[in-house]
Design a protein around this motif. Structure first.
Motif, PDB file in Angstrom:
ATOM      1  N   THR A 239       0.834  -1.197   0.000  1.00 39.46           N
ATOM      2  CA  THR A 239       0.000   0.000   0.000  1.00 39.46           C
ATOM      3  C   THR A 239       0.868   1.246   0.000  1.00 39.46           C
ATOM      4  O   THR A 239       1.817   1.348   0.780  1.00 39.46           O
ATOM      5  N   VAL A 241       0.534   5.305   0.593  1.00 37.82           N
ATOM      6  CA  VAL A 241      -0.341   6.340   1.141  1.00 37.82           C
ATOM      7  C   VAL A 241       0.126   7.691   0.606  1.00 37.82           C
ATOM      8  O   VAL A 241       1.299   8.050   0.739  1.00 37.82           O
ATOM      9  N   THR A 309      -9.003  -3.275  -4.416  1.00 40.48           N
ATOM     10  CA  THR A 309      -9.234  -2.728  -3.071  1.00 40.48           C
ATOM     11  C   THR A 309      -8.696  -1.312  -2.940  1.00 40.48           C
ATOM     12  O   THR A 309      -9.121  -0.562  -2.056  1.00 40.48           O
ATOM     13  N   ARG A 312      -4.620  -0.975   1.536  1.00 39.44           N
ATOM     14  CA  ARG A 312      -5.112  -1.156   2.907  1.00 39.44           C
ATOM     15  C   ARG A 312      -5.452   0.200   3.523  1.00 39.44           C
ATOM     16  O   ARG A 312      -4.568   1.014   3.777  1.00 39.44           O
ATOM     17  N   GLN A 313      -6.727   0.425   3.769  1.00 39.09           N
ATOM     18  CA  GLN A 313      -7.180   1.729   4.250  1.00 39.09           C
ATOM     19  C   GLN A 313      -6.668   2.045   5.656  1.00 39.09           C
ATOM     20  O   GLN A 313      -6.490   3.210   6.013  1.00 39.09           O
ATOM     21  N   GLU A 314      -6.417   1.008   6.464  1.00 37.19           N
ATOM     22  CA  GLU A 314      -5.916   1.241   7.822  1.00 37.19           C
ATOM     23  C   GLU A 314      -4.552   1.923   7.828  1.00 37.19           C
ATOM     24  O   GLU A 314      -4.167   2.546   8.829  1.00 37.19           O
ATOM     25  N   ILE A 316      -3.740   4.521   6.331  1.00 34.98           N
ATOM     26  CA  ILE A 316      -3.876   5.980   6.297  1.00 34.98           C
ATOM     27  C   ILE A 316      -3.698   6.571   7.690  1.00 34.98           C
ATOM     28  O   ILE A 316      -2.905   7.508   7.890  1.00 34.98           O
ATOM     29  N   HIS A 336      -5.082   9.412   0.745  1.00 38.04           N
ATOM     30  CA  HIS A 336      -5.721   8.241   0.150  1.00 38.04           C
ATOM     31  C   HIS A 336      -4.656   7.215  -0.190  1.00 38.04           C
ATOM     32  O   HIS A 336      -3.454   7.509  -0.166  1.00 38.04           O
ATOM     33  N   THR A 337      -5.090   6.015  -0.481  1.00 39.65           N
ATOM     34  CA  THR A 337      -4.164   4.922  -0.759  1.00 39.65           C
ATOM     35  C   THR A 337      -4.153   4.579  -2.239  1.00 39.65           C
ATOM     36  O   THR A 337      -5.086   4.880  -2.981  1.00 39.65           O
TER      37      THR A 337
END
Length: 416
Positions: A239, A241, A309, A312-314, A316, A336-337
């Motif tokens: 990921t 960011v 996807t 991984r949003q976590e 951020i 944003h990712t």
């Protein structure tokens, strides 16, 4: 006149290594076809391969391990000016490189990428000057930054860049096309090695004859079906960011590899880039997410699902916490990712090897951008000379086939 149905070499993959290989092959007089897809318009509904080079910034420096990684990077980096001048593509921006680690990292067993003594030793072997910065020196050198107590640094000021991998690929391909290389925007579907030479067929059904094939398909190599069996390498979804900043001039920071530790545990281990302008016209601080090696991908479907996807949003929240501490008083915009992929071999080095008498594999995961030009040169030499002629021992880059239980990768945090 070039027969457009027959080539000396077909290169499968038009990323940094494939493009560099094509350029070096053509400069030695080979007729070359490169087959690789265009970058997709987006990832939300994407269904297919994805490349890690779909990005604006990679750190290029020699503060790496093992030593051969540093050597590959140095050889590539020192050809950047000539390639930029030749093509007019300004893909490399000078930016000193700062690696931060706990002051006891040499004793605490953390990854070798943050062993300051080892990094300095490798740089010295390549005659690259670096400086050691203790905690108080970090504060004086970078008053706008706040590093966690008990951390130290090593800095490389010369021959360090932020490389735009998209721009690097454009430059390599432009130089290759100037030499007569043909580029087809498609994907290689099959390679028929049953007769003399090989017949390469694309997804569109178009096919070409060639004497040799170079497979430079990056993190998708094992799922491409182009090799007789899988290599001993693992692919991971990573990921990125992106944190927006309104005025990049307010963030005059180095490109950083930062291993932050607290209470004996690694809190963050990854990249923090100085602001980069992305195709949407906005400026972002790019960070690698903490979950770099948490998401193994073992099939084309798994890769496609991961890409959709968006990452991984976590990561951020973790990244914003880090930047808020690192850059006190600075205003950070929305984050944003983006999805990325990396691959690792057991040695941490690329594979550059003949896997049969007509097929060469050239694959590097995390350091593809900064080392690609040299990997391409070595691959071209192996293809045209038939044997390894470089002073670096070929054994370091020989491909390994996967066993039932493949070797664990050399854990790394750099590159994305």
């Amino acid at each position: 006149m070039q027969d457009r149905n027959h080539f000396d070499v077909v290169v499968a993959g038009a990323g940094p290594i494939g493009a560099a290989t094509a350029r070096h092959l053509s400069e030695r007089g080979a007729s070359v076809l490169v087959v690789g897809p265009d970058e997709p318009a987006g990832f939300a509904d994407h269904d297919g391969v994805w490349a890690g080079y779909y990005d604006q910034g990679r750190l290029a420096h020699v503060l790496e391990v093992p030593l051969m990684t540093s050597m590959l990077a140095m050889r590539s980096i020192r050809r950047f000016p000539e390639l930029q001048e030749r093509t007019g593509e300004r893909f490399a921006t000078p930016r000193h490189s700062l690696t931060i680690m706990p002051d006891d990292s040499e004793r605490s067993g953390v990854t070798a990428w943050f062993n300051r003594a080892l990094l300095a030793s490798n740089a010295a072997d390549l005659n690259v000057e670096v400086e050691h910065l203790e905690n108080d020196q970090l504060e004086r050198e970078y008053p706008e930054l706040r590093f966690a107590p008990g951390h130290v640094g090593i800095i490389q000021r010369d021959d360090a860049f932020i490389v735009n991998p998209r721009g690097l690929v454009r430059a390599e391909l432009a130089a290759a096309v100037e030499q007569g290389v043909v580029v087809v925007r498609d994907m290689v579907d099959t390679i028929d090695r049953s007769g003399q030479g090989a017949i390469v067929t694309a997804r569109s059904g178009e096919s070409w004859r060639c004497e040799q094939v170079v497979i430079a398909t990056g993190a998708a190599t094992n799922v491409s079906g182009l090799l007789p069996r899988p290599l001993d390498m693992r692919t991971y979804g990573a990921t990125v960011v992106l944190v927006e900043v309104s005025d990049p001039a307010e963030f005059d920071i180095p490109a950083m590899m930062y291993l932050k530790a607290s209470g004996g545990e690694v809190v963050f281990g990854g990249i923090v880039m100085s602001p980069l302008q992305y195709p949407d016209g906005r400026w972002y601080i790019k960070c690698s997410g903490k979950s770099l090696l948490d998401n193994p991908l073992d099939s084309a479907d798994a890769i496609a699902r991961w890409v959709r996807t968006g990452g991984r949003q976590e990561d951020i929240a973790e990244t914003l916490d880090l930047l808020t501490e690192l850059l006190p008083g600075k205003t950070l915009g929305p984050a944003h990712t983006r999805p990325c992929m990396v691959c690792e071999t057991p040695t941490g080095l690329p594979y550059i090897d003949k896997v049969d008498d007509r097929t060469i594999v050239a694959v590097e995961g995390e350091r593809g951008a900064m080392s690609a030009d040299e990997i391409g040169r070595l691959t071209a030499g192996l293809a045209l000379d038939g044997v390894w002629t470089d002073g670096i021992p070929h054994a370091a880059f020989q491909a390994r086939w996967a066993e039932a239980e493949s070797s664990p990768p050399l854990v790394a945090v750099a590159g994305i």
